[in-house]
Write a protein that holds these residues in place. Sequence first.
Motif, mmCIF file in Angstrom:
data_model
loop_
_atom_site.group_PDB
_atom_site.id
_atom_site.type_symbol
_atom_site.label_atom_id
_atom_site.label_comp_id
_atom_site.label_asym_id
_atom_site.label_seq_id
_atom_site.Cartn_x
_atom_site.Cartn_y
_atom_site.Cartn_z
ATOM 1 N N VAL A 1 0.578 -1.261 -0.043
ATOM 2 C CA VAL A 1 0.026 0.225 0.041
ATOM 3 C C VAL A 1 0.687 1.266 -0.030
ATOM 4 O O VAL A 1 0.465 2.363 -0.660
ATOM 5 N N LEU A 2 1.981 1.058 0.774
ATOM 6 C CA LEU A 2 2.812 2.202 0.515
ATOM 7 C C LEU A 2 3.361 2.592 -1.001
ATOM 8 O O LEU A 2 3.493 3.969 -1.218
ATOM 9 N N ALA A 3 3.521 1.777 -1.699
ATOM 10 C CA ALA A 3 3.744 2.008 -3.056
ATOM 11 C C ALA A 3 2.732 2.905 -3.668
ATOM 12 O O ALA A 3 2.963 3.761 -4.802
ATOM 13 N N LEU A 4 1.446 2.579 -3.429
ATOM 14 C CA LEU A 4 0.464 3.499 -4.012
ATOM 15 C C LEU A 4 0.345 4.907 -3.692
ATOM 16 O O LEU A 4 -0.016 5.559 -4.257
ATOM 17 N N VAL A 5 0.949 5.174 -2.364
ATOM 18 C CA VAL A 5 1.097 6.559 -2.048
ATOM 19 C C VAL A 5 2.248 7.241 -3.155
ATOM 20 O O VAL A 5 2.071 8.433 -3.439
ATOM 21 N N VAL A 6 3.282 6.598 -3.613
ATOM 22 C CA VAL A 6 4.062 6.873 -4.380
ATOM 23 C C VAL A 6 3.517 7.231 -5.893
ATOM 24 O O VAL A 6 3.436 8.348 -6.469
ATOM 25 N N VAL A 7 2.664 6.245 -6.254
ATOM 26 C CA VAL A 7 1.658 6.425 -7.740
ATOM 27 C C VAL A 7 0.925 7.639 -7.495
ATOM 28 O O VAL A 7 0.833 8.510 -8.252
ATOM 29 N N ALA A 8 0.306 7.810 -6.402
ATOM 30 C CA ALA A 8 -0.663 9.093 -6.220
ATOM 31 C C ALA A 8 0.105 10.328 -6.090
ATOM 32 O O ALA A 8 -0.244 11.105 -6.627
ATOM 33 N N TYR B 1 7.809 11.748 -2.181
ATOM 34 C CA TYR B 1 7.113 10.384 -1.532
ATOM 35 C C TYR B 1 8.057 9.197 -1.811
ATOM 36 O O TYR B 1 8.050 8.216 -1.102
ATOM 37 N N LEU B 2 8.359 9.084 -3.065
ATOM 38 C CA LEU B 2 9.339 8.108 -3.431
ATOM 39 C C LEU B 2 10.485 7.779 -2.372
ATOM 40 O O LEU B 2 10.620 6.682 -1.921
ATOM 41 N N TYR B 3 11.300 8.736 -2.318
ATOM 42 C CA TYR B 3 12.580 8.876 -1.526
ATOM 43 C C TYR B 3 12.182 8.373 0.134
ATOM 44 O O TYR B 3 12.542 7.863 0.860
ATOM 45 N N LEU B 4 10.826 9.157 0.496
ATOM 46 C CA LEU B 4 10.623 8.964 1.687
ATOM 47 C C LEU B 4 9.878 7.600 2.013
ATOM 48 O O LEU B 4 10.571 7.039 3.072
ATOM 49 N N ILE B 5 9.205 7.030 1.314
ATOM 50 C CA ILE B 5 8.590 5.718 1.455
ATOM 51 C C ILE B 5 9.938 4.597 1.134
ATOM 52 O O ILE B 5 9.953 3.576 2.165
ATOM 53 N N LEU B 6 10.811 4.752 0.378
ATOM 54 C CA LEU B 6 12.056 3.961 0.214
ATOM 55 C C LEU B 6 12.796 3.940 1.412
ATOM 56 O O LEU B 6 13.148 3.055 2.067
ATOM 57 N N SER B 7 12.948 5.109 2.202
ATOM 58 C CA SER B 7 13.534 5.134 3.572
ATOM 59 C C SER B 7 12.880 4.212 4.695
ATOM 60 O O SER B 7 13.417 3.716 5.520
ATOM 61 N N ILE B 8 11.486 4.651 4.599
ATOM 62 C CA ILE B 8 10.549 3.811 5.595
ATOM 63 C C ILE B 8 10.598 2.414 5.293
ATOM 64 O O ILE B 8 10.692 1.805 6.551
ATOM 65 N N VAL B 9 10.588 2.043 4.129
ATOM 66 C CA VAL B 9 10.732 0.524 3.823
ATOM 67 C C VAL B 9 12.192 0.028 4.472
ATOM 68 O O VAL B 9 12.229 -1.156 5.269
ATOM 69 N N LEU B 10 13.217 0.652 4.173
ATOM 70 C CA LEU B 10 14.669 0.352 4.646
ATOM 71 C C LEU B 10 14.476 0.374 6.407
ATOM 72 O O LEU B 10 15.106 -0.572 6.984
#
Length: 404
Positions: A102-109, A121-130
């Motif tokens: 679902v986190l990937a959907l935030v990037v798409v949006a 949001y791409l770099y923010l979510i990549l950091s959160i996933v790590l």
Amino acid sequence: MQDDKGMEERLRDKAKLVLKVNYFTSICSLVFCLLCLFALNITKIIPYVFLAFGVLNLLNTFLYKYHKSLTLAYNIVSIMALVGATIITLYSGGINSPFIFVLALVVVAGYMSTRSYGALYLYLILSIVLLIYAQSITDFSFTSNVVPEGSKDLFALLSVLFSVYLLGGVFGKNLLHVHHKLYKTKSEVEEKIKEKETLLKEVHHRVKNNLQTVSSLLSLQSRNIDDKQTKDLLKNSQNRVISMAMVHEMLYMREDLSKIEYKSYVEELAEYLVRSIKGTSSNITLDIDIPDIKLNIDTAIPLGLLINEAVTNALKYGIVDDSEGEIFIKLRRGDDGEYQLNIGDNGIGFPETMNHKTTKSLGLKLIHNLARQLRGSIIRDVTKKGTYYIVKFREIHQKVPSLA
């Protein structure tokens, strides 16, 4: 006006998409909350995150109708989705949680909103996933999996169905609709441009034909006149009309309807004037030095008329009878955008005391008037033999009225 309308339509489409996603995700979150409590036996953290997101996002969507700020509404739902999805992921298996998609959907949006938000949001979510992964592989963990063992498969299925449907049924479907609409609009605009270009070509063609008709009428009129002075006046007027007709003919014959290649125009004009005044066999040499310069019609016509007058005067009064002579035409564009025309002949010239204010010569007056029409300056170089002018000017840009 058309650009403003297009921007308004794109903004409306984007607003519809954001509102649709908001409604869908809010309803799904509330349904997820009920399923967690009554079907999946999940009673900690996760159902209340779904409930909070669903209610707050409905409130966010409702408030948009008042503040009308799509950026604000989008960022609020994105931040809430980011926080909520991160919490649910942490409490449903961490890096192994199916809800992490679902986190990937935030990037798409984000990319559907603007490129900058998407990248953010791409770099923010990549950091959160790590960080989620780091938390999963270390001994230190501040969260635990609250999904019961018997509900894990069903929770995973619902999470995947939610992600796939949101990505395909909402984002994908609407993106395809917007893309199709943009393609259709682009095709319509290209078709209108093509129609206008065809119409503009036809206008140039008709103007050229009308000017040639005027030239023919002047030629017919001159045949019935015996007075040489009057005949010369009509001939000069005919040449001026032809010089304008040549511009429209070149615009009609070429793909670029806004500018003409000036070297070929000057060559054709000068050769025509030599044939018209001196005949097909003459002792006149043309020295034309013009690089690959293109001028718009608002500059090309008055400059062409100026060249017409200077060359005509040179052929009639500078290089008399059948004498040998040379006509020089040089055009250059400076780094500052200013053009310089050097035009002259090596004929007998005229006295320095004569100028456009004191002479009765229409040609000399026209040369100076046309230089003013070009919003430029003109000086006569008296150090050279014959008549030699230096004209400095800038290209004239007329404001085009709106086609709304």
